[in-house]
Design a protein around this motif. Structure first.
Motif, mmCIF file in Angstrom:
data_model
loop_
_atom_site.group_PDB
_atom_site.id
_atom_site.type_symbol
_atom_site.label_atom_id
_atom_site.label_comp_id
_atom_site.label_asym_id
_atom_site.label_seq_id
_atom_site.Cartn_x
_atom_site.Cartn_y
_atom_site.Cartn_z
ATOM 1 N N ARG A 64 0.766 -1.365 0.012
ATOM 2 C CA ARG A 64 0.033 -0.215 0.053
ATOM 3 C C ARG A 64 0.732 1.389 -0.125
ATOM 4 O O ARG A 64 0.464 2.122 -0.612
ATOM 5 N N TYR A 65 1.839 1.024 0.857
ATOM 6 C CA TYR A 65 3.044 2.748 0.658
ATOM 7 C C TYR A 65 3.508 2.910 0.019
ATOM 8 O O TYR A 65 3.604 3.303 -0.715
ATOM 9 N N MET A 66 3.852 1.743 -1.532
ATOM 10 C CA MET A 66 4.579 1.612 -3.008
ATOM 11 C C MET A 66 3.892 2.529 -3.592
ATOM 12 O O MET A 66 2.388 2.344 -3.625
ATOM 13 N N ASP A 67 4.360 3.559 -4.228
ATOM 14 C CA ASP A 67 3.803 4.263 -5.042
ATOM 15 C C ASP A 67 3.722 3.703 -6.863
ATOM 16 O O ASP A 67 4.327 3.051 -6.577
ATOM 17 N N ASP A 68 3.764 4.328 -7.815
ATOM 18 C CA ASP A 68 3.526 4.108 -9.424
ATOM 19 C C ASP A 68 5.426 3.436 -8.894
ATOM 20 O O ASP A 68 5.731 3.054 -9.854
ATOM 21 N N ALA A 69 5.746 5.075 -9.431
ATOM 22 C CA ALA A 69 6.943 4.120 -9.714
ATOM 23 C C ALA A 69 7.885 3.214 -8.906
ATOM 24 O O ALA A 69 8.594 2.229 -9.909
ATOM 25 N N SER A 124 9.304 -2.226 -9.098
ATOM 26 C CA SER A 124 9.274 -3.645 -8.183
ATOM 27 C C SER A 124 9.684 -4.270 -9.747
ATOM 28 O O SER A 124 9.865 -5.732 -9.369
ATOM 29 N N ASP A 125 8.228 -4.753 -10.075
ATOM 30 C CA ASP A 125 7.732 -5.180 -11.580
ATOM 31 C C ASP A 125 9.211 -5.816 -13.010
ATOM 32 O O ASP A 125 9.569 -6.373 -12.905
ATOM 33 N N GLN A 154 9.330 -10.881 -5.544
ATOM 34 C CA GLN A 154 8.841 -9.336 -5.285
ATOM 35 C C GLN A 154 9.026 -9.221 -3.945
ATOM 36 O O GLN A 154 9.779 -7.693 -4.258
ATOM 37 N N VAL A 155 9.150 -10.268 -3.093
ATOM 38 C CA VAL A 155 9.720 -9.505 -1.223
ATOM 39 C C VAL A 155 11.189 -8.641 -1.402
ATOM 40 O O VAL A 155 11.982 -8.225 -1.254
ATOM 41 N N ILE A 186 15.909 -4.239 -2.506
ATOM 42 C CA ILE A 186 16.707 -3.557 -3.187
ATOM 43 C C ILE A 186 16.221 -2.365 -3.549
ATOM 44 O O ILE A 186 16.978 -1.315 -3.705
ATOM 45 N N LEU A 187 14.760 -1.552 -4.156
ATOM 46 C CA LEU A 187 14.063 -0.247 -4.112
ATOM 47 C C LEU A 187 14.362 0.494 -3.263
ATOM 48 O O LEU A 187 14.601 1.271 -2.818
ATOM 49 N N ALA A 188 14.336 -0.203 -1.739
ATOM 50 C CA ALA A 188 13.991 -0.121 -0.474
ATOM 51 C C ALA A 188 15.788 0.661 0.027
ATOM 52 O O ALA A 188 15.773 2.039 0.925
ATOM 53 N N GLU A 189 15.979 0.006 -0.642
ATOM 54 C CA GLU A 189 17.426 0.699 0.094
ATOM 55 C C GLU A 189 18.643 1.508 -0.599
ATOM 56 O O GLU A 189 19.226 2.145 -0.540
#
Length: 354
Positions: free
Chosen positions: A187-192, A197-198, A208-209, A214-217
């Motif tokens: 829910r917190y992740m926006d479209d970008a 992630s995809d 996905q996990v 990786i994206l959070a870092e």
């Protein structure tokens, strides 16, 4: 401009205040501004840092924006919960081994729905028959009901039944908590972040996990890293430089982002199992002369370079498992022929055992 030393989480409260007030601030690695031994005090450190900042000699550490920092907190907490759940599963396996229950020998996952139902038969001290075990089984299981019955036939005391029940209850609670955290992160992740992630999910070894961690870092904006090599160095998965008097010493990897490093190494372990990918070919090429650990880190390094280019807007293209066979073909043929000749083979020779 304000500068502060990066010491654990203690820089975060002050940085949050300066960020809210709109004042420019930088967090500096303490290793980049060490004072001379014997002259180190907090006051002297502050004065030395101010002098370096005044002359523009400080290099700011990468500090993501507030949205990414909050996403980091969620993914790191989710990672810690998953690790704690894994420890709890190991505790369960230890109790089962002590009770002569060999369920892990028949099932690959002792925490699945079917395994949970079978262990409930043990904790409730019910008769374990082939029929009761068959009622807990799923169609995809390869083991028979008789085999599973024998694996559940142990020497279980009343205390062990209670311990198994408590551990199963804890694992269930942790699994539910991880599921809630996954929903919260999604829910917190926006479209970008969702699109990024995809894109990472299309790479071998990354699900996905792992893509969310990786994206959070590193975020979705790769302009903050001058090149893919800078990103690999920041992650701590590239060789370090240690040379003195013309001699190269240990080139062990540098200290980097521990969460990102462990995640990308785990992804590399999964990626090398895909025999149709370039990462499998790279691993097979390096493992024979460098060992498993170095080969895995080399694959993780290649994956991080690919991640940089994917997040920069390029689609991922796997080079394929036959990548290393597509060049220097004649040289490879000559090398293999030379090895055959050293073994006694000659052109036109026939197999004497035929």
């Amino acid at each position: 401009m304000a500068a502060m030393e990066s010491t654990g989480p203690y820089w975060k409260p002050l940085y949050n205040i300066l960020e809210m007030e709109g004042l420019p601030a930088m967090v500096v690695n303490a290793a980049h501004m060490k004072a001379l031994p014997g002259r180190k005090t907090d006051v002297a450190d502050a004065a030395w840092m101010a002098d370096l900042l005044q002359h523009g000699l400080l290099r700011a550490s990468f500090i993501p924006d507030r949205k990414q920092r909050e996403l980091r907190e969620m993914t790191r907490y989710r990672k810690s919960r998953a690790e704690e759940r894994a420890r709890e599963v190991n505790r369960l396996q230890k109790i089962l081994e002590g009770a002569n229950i060999k369920l892990a020998s028949s099932l690959s996952d002792i925490t699945g729905q079917a395994a949970n139902a079978m262990l409930r038969l043990v904790t409730e001290d019910k008769p374990i028959t082939a029929a009761s075990v068959a009622a807990c089984m799923q169609r995809s299981m390869k083991s028979s009901a008789q085999q599973l019955q024998r694996s559940l036939d142990g020497v279980v005391t009343a205390l062990q039944r209670e311990l198994i029940g408590e551990i199963l209850h804890t694992i269930q609670q942790q699994s539910e908590q991880i599921t809630r955290l996954d929903s919260l992160i999604e829910r917190y992740m926006d479209d970008a972040y969702t699109q990024a992630s995809d894109a990472l999910d299309a790479m071998p070894g990354i699900a996905q996990v792992s893509a969310r961690v990786i994206l959070a870092e590193i975020g979705v904006d790769m302009t903050r890293f001058p090149s893919a090599n800078h990103l690999c160095s920041w992650a701590g998965i590239c060789p370090g430089n240690n040379e003195s008097a013309g001699k190269r010493k240990s080139g062990r990897t540098t200290a980097g982002n521990a969460t990102l490093k462990s995640t990308i190494v785990q992804c590399a372990v999964v990626a090398v199992k895909n025999k149709n990918s370039y990462f499998y070919a790279q691993y097979q090429r390096l493992v024979v002369r460098r060992g498993k650990n170095r080969a895995i880190v080399a694959v993780a390094h290649s994956m991080m370079i690919a991640i940089y280019h994917v997040l920069s807007g390029n689609a991922f293209h796997d080079l394929g498992a036959d990548y290393y066979n597509s060049f220097n073909t004649q040289k490879k043929i000559d090398s293999y022929l030379s090895k055959l000749k050293n073994l006694g083979w000659s052109p036109g020779a026939t197999d004497s055992s035929a």
